[in-house]
Design a protein around this motif. Sequence first.
Motif, PDB file in Angstrom:
ATOM      1  N   GLY A  73       0.812  -1.211   0.000  1.00  0.00           N
ATOM      2  CA  GLY A  73       0.000   0.000   0.000  1.00  0.00           C
ATOM      3  C   GLY A  73       0.844   1.259   0.000  1.00  0.00           C
ATOM      4  N   ILE A  74       1.877   1.283   0.834  1.00  0.00           N
ATOM      5  CA  ILE A  74       2.768   2.449   0.882  1.00  0.00           C
ATOM      6  C   ILE A  74       3.423   2.662  -0.480  1.00  0.00           C
ATOM      7  N   TRP A  75       3.915   1.584  -1.065  1.00  0.00           N
ATOM      8  CA  TRP A  75       4.601   1.701  -2.352  1.00  0.00           C
ATOM      9  C   TRP A  75       3.639   2.160  -3.442  1.00  0.00           C
ATOM     10  N   SER A  76       2.432   1.618  -3.424  1.00  0.00           N
ATOM     11  CA  SER A  76       1.439   2.007  -4.419  1.00  0.00           C
ATOM     12  C   SER A  76       1.088   3.488  -4.301  1.00  0.00           C
ATOM     13  N   ILE A  77       0.887   3.953  -3.082  1.00  0.00           N
ATOM     14  CA  ILE A  77       0.549   5.364  -2.873  1.00  0.00           C
ATOM     15  C   ILE A  77       1.718   6.257  -3.260  1.00  0.00           C
ATOM     16  N   CYS A  78       2.939   5.834  -2.942  1.00  0.00           N
ATOM     17  CA  CYS A  78       4.110   6.635  -3.314  1.00  0.00           C
ATOM     18  C   CYS A  78       4.310   6.689  -4.823  1.00  0.00           C
ATOM     19  N   GLU A  79       3.779   5.707  -5.547  1.00  0.00           N
ATOM     20  CA  GLU A  79       3.881   5.704  -7.010  1.00  0.00           C
ATOM     21  C   GLU A  79       2.870   6.645  -7.662  1.00  0.00           C
ATOM     22  N   GLU A  80       1.875   7.096  -6.920  1.00  0.00           N
ATOM     23  CA  GLU A  80       0.873   7.986  -7.501  1.00  0.00           C
ATOM     24  C   GLU A  80       1.489   9.320  -7.892  1.00  0.00           C
ATOM     25  N   SER A  81       1.033   9.874  -8.997  1.00  0.00           N
ATOM     26  CA  SER A  81       1.529  11.185  -9.430  1.00  0.00           C
ATOM     27  C   SER A  81       1.026  12.311  -8.535  1.00  0.00           C
ATOM     28  N   TRP A  82      -0.122  12.090  -7.923  1.00  0.00           N
ATOM     29  CA  TRP A  82      -0.794  13.188  -7.195  1.00  0.00           C
ATOM     30  C   TRP A  82      -1.531  12.588  -6.011  1.00  0.00           C
ATOM     31  N   TRP A  83      -1.245  13.102  -4.833  1.00  0.00           N
ATOM     32  CA  TRP A  83      -1.904  12.603  -3.628  1.00  0.00           C
ATOM     33  C   TRP A  83      -3.219  13.318  -3.344  1.00  0.00           C
ATOM     34  N   GLY A  84      -3.435  14.401  -4.048  1.00  0.00           N
ATOM     35  CA  GLY A  84      -4.695  15.114  -3.883  1.00  0.00           C
ATOM     36  C   GLY A  84      -5.746  14.564  -4.828  1.00  0.00           C
ATOM     37  N   VAL A  85      -6.746  15.402  -5.144  1.00  0.00           N
ATOM     38  CA  VAL A  85      -7.824  14.972  -6.039  1.00  0.00           C
ATOM     39  C   VAL A  85      -7.951  15.963  -7.191  1.00  0.00           C
ATOM     40  N   PRO A  86      -8.411  15.498  -8.357  1.00  0.00           N
ATOM     41  CA  PRO A  86      -8.487  16.377  -9.529  1.00  0.00           C
ATOM     42  C   PRO A  86      -9.314  17.633  -9.307  1.00  0.00           C
ATOM     43  N   ALA A  87     -10.329  17.549  -8.452  1.00  0.00           N
ATOM     44  CA  ALA A  87     -11.166  18.722  -8.199  1.00  0.00           C
ATOM     45  C   ALA A  87     -10.375  19.866  -7.578  1.00  0.00           C
ATOM     46  N   HIS A  88      -9.206  19.572  -7.007  1.00  0.00           N
ATOM     47  CA  HIS A  88      -8.406  20.602  -6.353  1.00  0.00           C
ATOM     48  C   HIS A  88      -7.231  21.064  -7.199  1.00  0.00           C
ATOM     49  N   LEU A  89      -7.127  20.571  -8.435  1.00  0.00           N
ATOM     50  CA  LEU A  89      -6.086  21.051  -9.340  1.00  0.00           C
ATOM     51  C   LEU A  89      -6.465  22.428  -9.877  1.00  0.00           C
ATOM     52  N   PRO A  90      -5.483  23.266 -10.167  1.00  0.00           N
ATOM     53  CA  PRO A  90      -5.815  24.544 -10.811  1.00  0.00           C
ATOM     54  C   PRO A  90      -6.494  24.312 -12.150  1.00  0.00           C
ATOM     55  N   THR A  91      -7.370  25.219 -12.512  1.00  0.00           N
ATOM     56  CA  THR A  91      -8.050  25.125 -13.802  1.00  0.00           C
ATOM     57  C   THR A  91      -7.175  25.745 -14.887  1.00  0.00           C
ATOM     58  N   GLY A  92      -7.508  25.473 -16.125  1.00  0.00           N
ATOM     59  CA  GLY A  92      -6.771  26.067 -17.240  1.00  0.00           C
ATOM     60  C   GLY A  92      -5.945  25.055 -18.005  1.00  0.00           C
ATOM     61  N   LYS A  93      -5.380  25.510 -19.125  1.00  0.00           N
ATOM     62  CA  LYS A  93      -4.662  24.633 -20.041  1.00  0.00           C
ATOM     63  C   LYS A  93      -3.385  24.057 -19.436  1.00  0.00           C
ATOM     64  N   ASP A  94      -2.792  24.744 -18.451  1.00  0.00           N
ATOM     65  CA  ASP A  94      -1.537  24.254 -17.877  1.00  0.00           C
ATOM     66  C   ASP A  94      -1.718  22.927 -17.143  1.00  0.00           C
ATOM     67  N   TYR A  95      -2.922  22.657 -16.699  1.00  0.00           N
ATOM     68  CA  TYR A  95      -3.190  21.408 -15.979  1.00  0.00           C
ATOM     69  C   TYR A  95      -4.155  20.511 -16.752  1.00  0.00           C
ATOM     70  N   SER A  96      -5.312  21.041 -17.107  1.00  0.00           N
ATOM     71  CA  SER A  96      -6.301  20.283 -17.875  1.00  0.00           C
ATOM     72  C   SER A  96      -6.605  18.920 -17.270  1.00  0.00           C
ATOM     73  N   GLY A  97      -6.672  18.880 -15.942  1.00  0.00           N
ATOM     74  CA  GLY A  97      -7.104  17.659 -15.271  1.00  0.00           C
ATOM     75  C   GLY A  97      -6.004  16.718 -14.847  1.00  0.00           C
ATOM     76  N   LEU A  98      -4.739  17.058 -15.109  1.00  0.00           N
ATOM     77  CA  LEU A  98      -3.618  16.207 -14.704  1.00  0.00           C
ATOM     78  C   LEU A  98      -2.605  17.033 -13.913  1.00  0.00           C
ATOM     79  N   MET A  99      -1.968  16.395 -12.940  1.00  0.00           N
ATOM     80  CA  MET A  99      -1.039  17.076 -12.054  1.00  0.00           C
ATOM     81  C   MET A  99       0.289  17.377 -12.754  1.00  0.00           C
ATOM     82  N   ASP A 100       0.822  18.566 -12.511  1.00  0.00           N
ATOM     83  CA  ASP A 100       2.191  18.906 -12.907  1.00  0.00           C
ATOM     84  C   ASP A 100       3.108  18.433 -11.786  1.00  0.00           C
TER      85      ASP A 100
END
Length: 648
Positions: free
Chosen positions: A133-160
Amino acid sequence: MMHKKALLIAFFIVSCNLLAQQQNLLSGKYPVEELQRILIPHDQWKPFPRLNERSEWEKADPKIMEAYVKAAESELNYDWPTIPATLSLLYVRSGNRSQYEAVSFKKRRVLGTMILAEIAENKGRFIDPIINGIWSICEESWWGVPAHLPTGKDYSGLMDVTEPFVDLFAAETGTFLAWADYFLGDKFDAVSPQIRKRIYNEVNNRLMQPLMNKYHGWMGKTAGGRAPNNWNPWICSNWLNFMLLLERDDAKRAEMTAKVLKVLDEFLNPYPQDGGCDEGPGYWGAAGASLYDNIAFLNLASKGAFQYVYNDERFKNMGRYIYRAQISETYFLNFADAAPRPGMDGEMIYRYGKDIRDQDMMNFGASYRRPASGSVGFQYFRKLFSLFIQDEYQKTLQKFPLPKDVWLPDLQVICARDKQGETAGFYLAAKGGNNDESHNHNDIGNFVVFYDGQPLLIDVGSGKYTARTFSPKRYEIWFNCSDYHNLPTVNGETQKPGVSFKATNVTYHPGKSPSFSLDIAKAYPPEAAINSWKRTVTLNRDKNVTLKDVADLQTANSVTQHFMTCYPAEILKPGELTIHYETKEGNAMDFIITYNPKQMEAEVEKIKLETEEDQGVLGNWGDRIHRVNFKVITPKKKDNYTFVIRKK
């Protein structure tokens, strides 16, 4: 004369000092050098027993520990899923946020349950799944949720991933990993030293460094001047957890704690003295309660250096708010986005009440005792505190305070019931405020009526959160708008969002028939052409609830009064609208709203619940939301509108 002058100067200095303390209650107490001295050094700190201190763990509640083991056993074969990019993209493609969150949140719940199960057993059978579980979570690109990403073309639903920042659930993730390290670190090292190393590096790079080096919007006021909401203390409570547990450099721990305290004061400084939570009881568990989490954890890390906070009257009122906003065992006051039936963390409420020496709050918390379920969620550290208070908690008297009268002058909310300490009879609540409060609906002057603890006239509240919920399209959602509250539409205009749309001339008159009055004119735009609209709601105890509106308009083209209910309603005779209310036991009981049939004509419409947002309304109320519209037949520039709500 000089003596009097000296006394005045001394009084002024003392008053200024008191004000300064009040305005920086947390960060104004200890400079960073003092914090380093009072914080227990990392290598000596033991907030809860270590895994090998089995005699100490025998003091933990056995039923709860057994429940964690049973819950973890059911997940032993859990296949820790990856989270594909397309799941994150759903948020911008369809507005759906729940599918991503369901996968992400379950991974953390399973990890948290397995940690507690391994503590309970100490046999090693959950260690490999925990590591996975720890390894799987550490492999995630983003620990937050898409609803909290900035809006706009720089993100478009995926974490930088090159620009990490901290949202609610990234912070929560750090807490799960930090407690895994604290309790199970030796067992991880027996497998590989890379596990703990990775925990620290990921938490440091994703959380601790951004928090120290980057300003986050939740840390202070918004650009429009709105005070921080629950994000501030909620994230800070997790920040303290993972930072104090994982950071071994005591100087850095002190520096980070100092910043946490400054950020928390940004939340606390503007908080009203009456302790009222404008986000409502459903968010109190992450707002005022999260502030308490911070103080409780700081005291654990400093041998009680922050006990002084428990004597602060505002901090006490922040705790008391939760039982002051209670309607009945099930229902709570749900203005704005708050849920009408929020879950209550009884153990945490009990601890808060105990620390501020409020027996009513302790009894209130004890009233939400539930059998051990083995479930965990966010605010994970609360579960650890709960394990060791069960002897006293289980013995505490279960009693709801149910105050007869509540007046929160800063929040501009009144609550009143027929009888002290009872749900029997009428309950009335109403609000003023402004239309830029946190989780705001356009609802100045709204009121609700309950009977025997069950809803009669309601605030629909929020629905399921989607991409529209916290976007510029927020007020395209019907239940956020004033014409779907117990409010009027005037000359075709409804209330508008913004801090300038507010109540004025707010007054409260206590007594046998408590009443609440306000002018709601400024909640509407100029196009509504309202000079003044004085609204008064009154609880005539053991009799009825009355609403009287006195309107003064520049022009009078149209006026419609709206009422929301969760029961069928019909006009059986002119001047009387019948609501087919249902008791807690499921028995039929009719209520009447009387009105002037020569002045208004009434119609009832059943609200269709069809959108994704509406699924939340269905969950709260079922498919039974009705709106009653009282249309004024011949509008006048100056007029009165009177309604009486009574039992048939």
